[in-house]
Design a protein around this motif. Structure first.
Motif, short mmCIF file in Angstrom:
data_model
loop_
_atom_site.label_atom_id
_atom_site.label_comp_id
_atom_site.label_asym_id
_atom_site.label_seq_id
_atom_site.Cartn_x
_atom_site.Cartn_y
_atom_site.Cartn_z
N GLY A 143 0.82 -1.21 0.00
CA GLY A 143 0.00 0.00 0.00
C GLY A 143 0.85 1.25 0.00
N ILE A 144 1.62 1.45 -1.08
CA ILE A 144 2.65 2.50 -1.10
C ILE A 144 2.18 3.69 -1.92
N LEU A 145 2.42 4.87 -1.39
CA LEU A 145 2.18 6.12 -2.08
C LEU A 145 3.39 7.02 -1.92
N ILE A 146 3.96 7.47 -3.05
CA ILE A 146 5.16 8.31 -3.02
C ILE A 146 4.89 9.60 -3.77
N ASN A 147 5.17 10.73 -3.13
CA ASN A 147 5.09 12.04 -3.78
C ASN A 147 6.50 12.60 -3.90
N ASP A 148 6.98 12.71 -5.14
CA ASP A 148 8.36 13.10 -5.40
C ASP A 148 8.39 14.46 -6.10
N GLU A 149 8.93 15.47 -5.41
CA GLU A 149 9.06 16.82 -5.98
C GLU A 149 10.51 17.28 -5.97
N ARG A 150 11.42 16.32 -6.03
CA ARG A 150 12.85 16.68 -6.01
C ARG A 150 13.28 17.36 -7.30
N ASN A 151 12.62 17.03 -8.39
CA ASN A 151 12.89 17.71 -9.66
C ASN A 151 12.05 18.98 -9.71
N PRO A 152 12.65 20.17 -9.75
CA PRO A 152 11.86 21.42 -9.71
C PRO A 152 10.96 21.60 -10.92
N GLU A 153 11.20 20.85 -12.01
CA GLU A 153 10.40 21.02 -13.22
C GLU A 153 9.26 20.01 -13.31
N LYS A 154 9.32 18.95 -12.49
CA LYS A 154 8.32 17.91 -12.58
C LYS A 154 7.85 17.51 -11.19
N ARG A 155 6.64 16.99 -11.17
CA ARG A 155 6.09 16.46 -9.92
C ARG A 155 5.57 15.05 -10.20
N SER A 156 6.02 14.10 -9.40
CA SER A 156 5.68 12.70 -9.64
C SER A 156 4.90 12.14 -8.46
N THR A 157 3.93 11.32 -8.78
CA THR A 157 3.18 10.58 -7.78
C THR A 157 3.19 9.12 -8.18
N ILE A 158 3.64 8.27 -7.27
CA ILE A 158 3.79 6.85 -7.56
C ILE A 158 2.98 6.05 -6.56
N THR A 159 2.21 5.12 -7.05
CA THR A 159 1.46 4.20 -6.20
C THR A 159 1.85 2.77 -6.60
N ALA A 160 1.87 1.89 -5.61
CA ALA A 160 2.24 0.49 -5.88
C ALA A 160 1.58 -0.40 -4.85
N GLU A 161 1.34 -1.64 -5.28
CA GLU A 161 0.75 -2.61 -4.36
C GLU A 161 1.74 -3.06 -3.29
N LYS A 162 2.95 -3.39 -3.74
CA LYS A 162 3.96 -3.90 -2.82
C LYS A 162 5.32 -3.30 -3.16
N GLY A 163 6.24 -3.50 -2.25
CA GLY A 163 7.60 -3.04 -2.46
C GLY A 163 8.53 -3.65 -1.43
N VAL A 164 9.82 -3.46 -1.65
CA VAL A 164 10.82 -3.98 -0.71
C VAL A 164 11.94 -2.97 -0.61
N ILE A 165 12.43 -2.76 0.60
CA ILE A 165 13.52 -1.83 0.84
C ILE A 165 14.84 -2.58 0.69
N VAL A 166 15.73 -2.06 -0.13
CA VAL A 166 17.05 -2.66 -0.31
C VAL A 166 18.10 -1.61 0.01
N THR A 167 19.22 -2.06 0.53
CA THR A 167 20.32 -1.17 0.89
C THR A 167 21.45 -1.36 -0.09
N THR A 168 21.88 -0.29 -0.74
CA THR A 168 22.95 -0.34 -1.72
C THR A 168 24.10 0.56 -1.27
N ALA A 169 25.18 0.50 -2.01
CA ALA A 169 26.34 1.32 -1.66
C ALA A 169 26.04 2.81 -1.81
N SER A 170 25.12 3.15 -2.72
CA SER A 170 24.77 4.56 -2.94
C SER A 170 23.67 5.02 -2.01
#
Length: 375
Positions: A174-201
């Motif tokens: 039940g994921i909802l993401i509001n991404d406004e990091r790009n000053p020219e665009k606004r993104s809204t992402i919805t998804a049923e499931k997800g998983v958190i992964v840890t990377t070097a970055s």
């Protein structure tokens, strides 16, 4: 005599608990200031913050406990002297050594408790603290993404995530993401499931079966795309490696045999070995400080002008011993041949206090000067 010992012991224990609680509260508040930025920047909950700071308390208690006992013993006996209770007891033939026995027994009990704290409580708390601190900085799913709440992962609140639930295996639903990091665009992402992964970055979330909607601010263009798999970068720092365990996280047997541990550097061998010896000398300070407080009060005569001199001498002795204990430990970590100084700093004053209480005439510095009114 038994009732008298119980009366004095009860007063000392109550005073010790009050002083310890006061000092621990002050230290806890001061230590908490170091982690306040985690609430603002990392978004940790208050319960995690309290647990993180509370894990520092066992180590602090082992340091403050002897000092708290000294203050409690000094206060109890000084009050009894001011109320002339000690004068009556001495007149009844009770020696200073007998009067000091309640404080000695409390000091011995605290000594054994400190042995347990330093050899079991502190290592366990240090390990738990390091693990929790690492999770706070790297494990986003359990500590930063709270169920049913909007979480801002950027300081300027341009990345907001909502999850309905998350599991112990880092999966969320039940994921909802509001991404406004790009000053020219606004993104809204919805998804049923997800998983958190840890990377070097840094940490990322892999989304499954969702929709990506994007609005271009300049021309108002809107687009919507369904996806089966999508990745979102949180924009946080990369995963920090766990710091090397300190000597405080290890058992007494590992520390005392550190000189034979070839996997350690020569400097670490010395630090670990000195830490092992500190676990022998530090608990004895509880008995030593209680004896110093007794010497400061019990071997002096009642003075209507107060016991300022004797209290000042006893307090100065504690400060000096505590300072030498810290300095000798640091020096011994570099030069092991100075290690006996740690034991001498503890055992010699201890023997001296016992001799003085058994034979109060051996010490004349606590006797009042001529011309002072004595009872």
């Amino acid at each position: 005599m038994k009732k008298l010992n119980l009366y004095i012991t009860k007063q000392i224990i109550i005073g010790f608990l009050l002083v310890s609680f006061s000092l621990m509260s002050i230290i806890w508040l001061s230590q908490s200031l170091r982690f306040l930025d985690m609430i603002a920047s990392d978004g940790i909950s208050v319960s995690v913050f309290v647990k993180l700071t509370s894990l520092l308390m066992p180590r602090i208690f082992s340091i403050l406990a002897p000092i708290s006992l000294f203050a409690a013993v000094l206060f109890v006996y000084n009050r009894m002297l001011a109320d002339q209770e000690l004068v009556v007891m001495k007149s009844a033939g009770i020696s200073p050594w007998q009067l000091a026995q309640p404080a000695i027994w409390v000091g011995i009990l605290l000594m054994f408790f400190n042995i347990w704290v330093m050899n079991y409580g502190t290592p366990k708390a240090e390990i738990a603290f390091k693990n929790l601190q690492w999770k706070v900085r790297n494990n986003v799913s359990h500590l930063m993404l709270r169920e049913g709440e909007f979480t801002n992962l950027q300081k300027d609140k341009n990345l907001t995530i909502f999850v309905t639930s998350h599991e112990d295996d880092d999966t969320v639903s039940g994921i909802l993401i509001n991404d406004e990091r790009n000053p020219e665009k606004r993104s809204t992402i919805t998804a049923e499931k997800g998983v958190i992964v840890t990377t070097a970055s840094g940490p990322r979330i892999i989304l499954v079966n969702g929709t990506h909607q994007e609005l271009t601010k300049n021309n108002g263009r809107f687009s919507s795309v369904n996806f089966e798999r999508y990745s979102v970068d949180f924009g946080l720092k990369g995963t920090q490696s766990r710091k090397k365990d300190s000597a405080r996280t290890h058992s007494f047997s590992e520390l005392i045999t550190a000189l034979d541990n070839q996997s350690l550097s020569p400097q670490d061998q010395k630090k670990w070995f000195v830490e092992g010896n500190k676990r022998i000398t530090s608990p004895i300070l509880a008995v030593l400080y209680s004896l110093l407080a007794c010497c400061g009060i019990l071997i002096s005569n009642f003075n209507r002008r107060g016991q300022t001199k004797t209290i000042a001498i006893a307090l100065s002795s504690v400060v000096l011993i505590q300072a030498i204990d810290l300095i000798s430990g640091n020096i011994a970590s570099k030069h092991l041949y100075l290690l006996p100084l740690m034991y001498a700093n503890t055992l010699l004053p201890l023997i001296f206090c016992i001799v003085v209480l058994l034979n109060q005439n051996i010490l004349s510095v606590f006797k009042p000067k001529s011309g002072e009114a004595n009872a």
